[in-house]
Design an enzyme around this catalytic site. Structure first.
Site, PDB file in Angstrom:
ATOM      1  N   GLY A 237      -3.212  -9.960   0.922  1.00 55.46           N
ATOM      2  CA  GLY A 237      -3.395  -8.588   1.372  1.00 55.46           C
ATOM      3  C   GLY A 237      -3.429  -8.334   2.857  1.00 55.46           C
TER       4      GLY A 237
ATOM      5  N   PRO B  97      -1.725 -15.168   0.424  1.00 55.99           N
ATOM      6  CG  PRO B  97      -1.307 -16.375   2.386  1.00 55.99           C
ATOM      7  CD  PRO B  97      -2.037 -16.457   1.074  1.00 55.99           C
TER       8      PRO B  97
ATOM      9  NE  ARG C 134       2.361  -6.127   3.237  1.00 59.74           N
ATOM     10  CZ  ARG C 134       2.964  -5.196   2.505  1.00 59.74           C
ATOM     11  NH1 ARG C 134       4.072  -4.649   2.925  1.00 59.74           N
ATOM     12  NH2 ARG C 134       2.435  -4.793   1.368  1.00 59.74           N
TER      13      ARG C 134
ATOM     14  NE  ARG D 235       7.254  -2.764   1.966  1.00 59.59           N
ATOM     15  CZ  ARG D 235       6.646  -2.136   2.923  1.00 59.59           C
ATOM     16  NH1 ARG D 235       7.294  -1.792   4.029  1.00 59.59           N
ATOM     17  NH2 ARG D 235       5.375  -1.838   2.826  1.00 59.59           N
TER      18      ARG D 235
ATOM     19  CB  CYS E 257      24.532   9.125  -5.647  1.00 61.72           C
ATOM     20  SG  CYS E 257      26.133   8.475  -5.220  1.00 61.72           S
ATOM     21  CD  GLU E 258      18.168   8.334  -6.770  1.00 58.52           C
ATOM     22  OE1 GLU E 258      17.245   9.143  -6.561  1.00 58.52           O
ATOM     23  OE2 GLU E 258      18.313   7.695  -7.806  1.00 58.52           O
TER      24      GLU E 258
HETATM   25  N1  LLP Z   1      -2.071 -11.727  -4.973  1.00 54.66           N
HETATM   26  C1  LLP Z   1      -1.898 -10.773  -5.892  1.00 54.66           C
HETATM   27  C2  LLP Z   1      -2.602 -10.876  -7.161  1.00 54.66           C
HETATM   28  C3  LLP Z   1      -1.052  -9.682  -5.623  1.00 54.66           C
HETATM   29  O1  LLP Z   1      -0.907  -8.731  -6.547  1.00 54.66           O
HETATM   30  C4  LLP Z   1      -0.380  -9.604  -4.379  1.00 54.66           C
HETATM   31  C5  LLP Z   1       0.515  -8.491  -4.079  1.00 54.66           C
HETATM   32  C6  LLP Z   1      -0.580 -10.636  -3.451  1.00 54.66           C
HETATM   33  C7  LLP Z   1      -1.435 -11.673  -3.773  1.00 54.66           C
HETATM   34  C8  LLP Z   1       0.090 -10.668  -2.119  1.00 54.66           C
HETATM   35  O2  LLP Z   1      -0.279  -9.590  -1.316  1.00 54.66           O
HETATM   36  P1  LLP Z   1       0.200  -9.527   0.208  1.00 54.66           P
HETATM   37  O3  LLP Z   1      -0.474 -10.672   0.928  1.00 54.66           O
HETATM   38  O4  LLP Z   1       1.674  -9.669   0.233  1.00 54.66           O
HETATM   39  O5  LLP Z   1      -0.255  -8.213   0.668  1.00 54.66           O
HETATM   40  N2  LLP Z   1       5.734  -3.991  -2.852  1.00 54.66           N
HETATM   41  C9  LLP Z   1       4.627  -3.604  -2.003  1.00 54.66           C
HETATM   42  C10 LLP Z   1       3.513  -4.631  -2.017  1.00 54.66           C
HETATM   43  C11 LLP Z   1       2.997  -4.927  -3.405  1.00 54.66           C
HETATM   44  C12 LLP Z   1       1.945  -5.998  -3.416  1.00 54.66           C
HETATM   45  C13 LLP Z   1       1.659  -6.461  -4.779  1.00 54.66           C
HETATM   46  N3  LLP Z   1       0.718  -7.526  -4.876  1.00 54.66           N
HETATM   47  C14 LLP Z   1       5.157  -3.347  -0.599  1.00 54.66           C
HETATM   48  O6  LLP Z   1       6.358  -3.476  -0.385  1.00 54.66           O
HETATM   49  O7  LLP Z   1       4.400  -2.967   0.289  1.00 54.66           O
END
Ligand code: LLP
Length: 415
Positions: free
Chosen positions: A239, A274, A276, A312, A343-344
């Protein structure tokens, strides 16, 4: 560290001009910097040296085999959410004993595959999932290692679509029910309680929500241990946000210091998930301006990448910086809508961007390494883009551009 810099007036990925990449591989094309990936992972781990830990890269953010293989070679584990991701990690050389399996909808087949592989832990998200896992493990004569994903009901202060730790969303076990469910889990013959897990959302730019969540989790750990349920690892989820525009996410060491301070002297392994933060700023989407279209109210730059390549902006109204690969210093700067051919009306990559553009120019859509290619689709029967990894002055294709015939190869005309 920025791996995408201007050198002699041209934007480069490490030491390769993006012009050359467009010539060699075509556009649209995802371009990743190996140094940025290695650096992000190394920095993430730097503050954890003296702690028993496992960093499980969230595969969903970027599942390319080359990227998984790179992280595996650096010692990473993986957070998966499907049988498909399990297969990818194994194909990429990841170790099963460093895999955590998250997700609210695990099928019996997926559980079986993960038990066969001997993964590190299942992050179980409901009472019914626990029952199913116990049954599947029993049918295989195994004990499934389990954490319950608890929902600490804290506000991650992020986009509602990517906030997961609040009461009213589908993730995790309600905090109030977790203690009783742990007791049930401990009594199940084919479940072995190993840990506890929480993940409160994504693109979080403050430390406080993580610490608030951990505080609640630790309270529960104390109650469980007092009741004789031992917790060997705490999975704090993923996150941490990145900078897309002007956000100021916590530095990795600030984040880990705060977590370690909260953990104090407890003898527990820490698991991180992690996504992102490890890949987001290590990748860009390279695209070419196909047409300039000036109307009474707006100027459009129609590029060859679209919402199917990078969802996104359309899905979350997310901002990605857009840079010209060869910025000019003339006075022809105009305000453009950067849009794709789909086409959106929602098919945009950026609004109101001040750029000096002409047909054929290349643009780099920045910070596209996470949830870019992984969320790409074939909408409008568009082949998914190529992916290229840059290492210093070398480039390697890590995923070939899809070809059109393959897109409908599985379909049948009925006679
Ligand atoms: N662990 C779990 C259980 C998760 O559901 C997620 C992301 C992560 C770890 C990794 O989170 P991160 O470190 O990447 O924030 N598509 C969206 C983001 C969806 C995240 C879903 N879960 C976007 O493009 O912003």
């Amino acid at each position: 560290m920025n791996s995408f810099t201007l050198q002699n007036g041209t934007l480069h990925a490490e030491n390769v001009s993006l012009n050359n990449i467009a010539n060699d591989y075509g556009t649209p094309c995802y371009v990743y910097s190996k140094a940025a990936l290695v650096n992000a992972y190394t920095q993430f781990c730097a503050g954890l040296k003296h702690t028993d830990h496992l960093v499980c890269f969230a595969v969903k953010s970027n599942p390319n085999l080359a990227i998984l293989n790179l992280f595996a070679s650096l010692g990473a584990g993986f957070d998966i959410v499907s049988g498909g991701e399990l297969a990818r990690v194994l194909a990429a050389g990841g170790s099963a004993d460093k895999i955590v399996f998250s997700g609210v909808g695990k099928t019996a087949d997926e559980m079986q595959a993960a038990l066969t592989a001997n993964i590190f832990c299942f992050n179980v998200e409901s009472a019914s999932e626990l029952v199913r896992l116990n049954d599947v493990a029993a049918s295989m004569g195994k004990k499934a290692p389990v954490s319950l994903r608890v929902n600490p009901n804290v506000d991650a202060k992020t986009h509602p679509y990517i906030s997961t730790g609040l009461k009213n969303n589908k993730f995790g076990v309600a905090f109030e029910e977790a203690f009783a469910l742990y007791q049930q889990a401990s009594a199940m013959p084919n479940i072995a309680v190993h840990g506890i897990d929480c993940h409160i959302g994504s693109q979080i730019t403050e430390v406080t929500p993580f610490i608030d969540a951990l505080d609640r989790v630790l309270g529960l750990v104390d109650e469980l241990e007092a009741a004789g349920v031992a917790i060997a690892h705490i999975d704090v989820g993923g996150g941490i946000g990145i900078c897309y525009a002007d956000e100021t996410p916590p530095a990795f060491h600030t984040y880990s210091e705060a977590i370690l301070a909260k953990i104090g002297k407890r003898k527990v392994k820490l698991v991180f998930e992690p996504g992102r933060a490890l890949v987001g700023n290590a990748g860009i989407l390279l695209t070419k301006v196909e047409y300039i279209k000036e109307t009474e109210s707006k100027n459009f730059a129609i590029v060859d990448a679209a919402m199917n390549d990078l969802m996104r902006p359309a899905l979350y109204d997310a901002y990605h910086e857009i840079l010209a690969v060869e910025p000019t210093n003339n006075n022809n700067t105009k305000t453009y809508e950067i849009v794709g051919p789909v086409c959106e009306s929602g098919d945009f990559l950026g609004h109101d961007r001040n750029l000096s553009l002409k047909q054929g120019d290349l643009l780099a859509i920045m910070s596209a390494g996470a949830y870019g290619m992984s969320m790409a689709s074939n909408y409008n029967t568009r082949p998914r883009a190529a992916e290229v990894m840059v290492n210093d002055n070398q480039t390697r294709l890590i995923r070939a551009r899809e070809n059109i015939a393959d897109l409908f190869a599985g379909e049948k005309i009925l006679d």
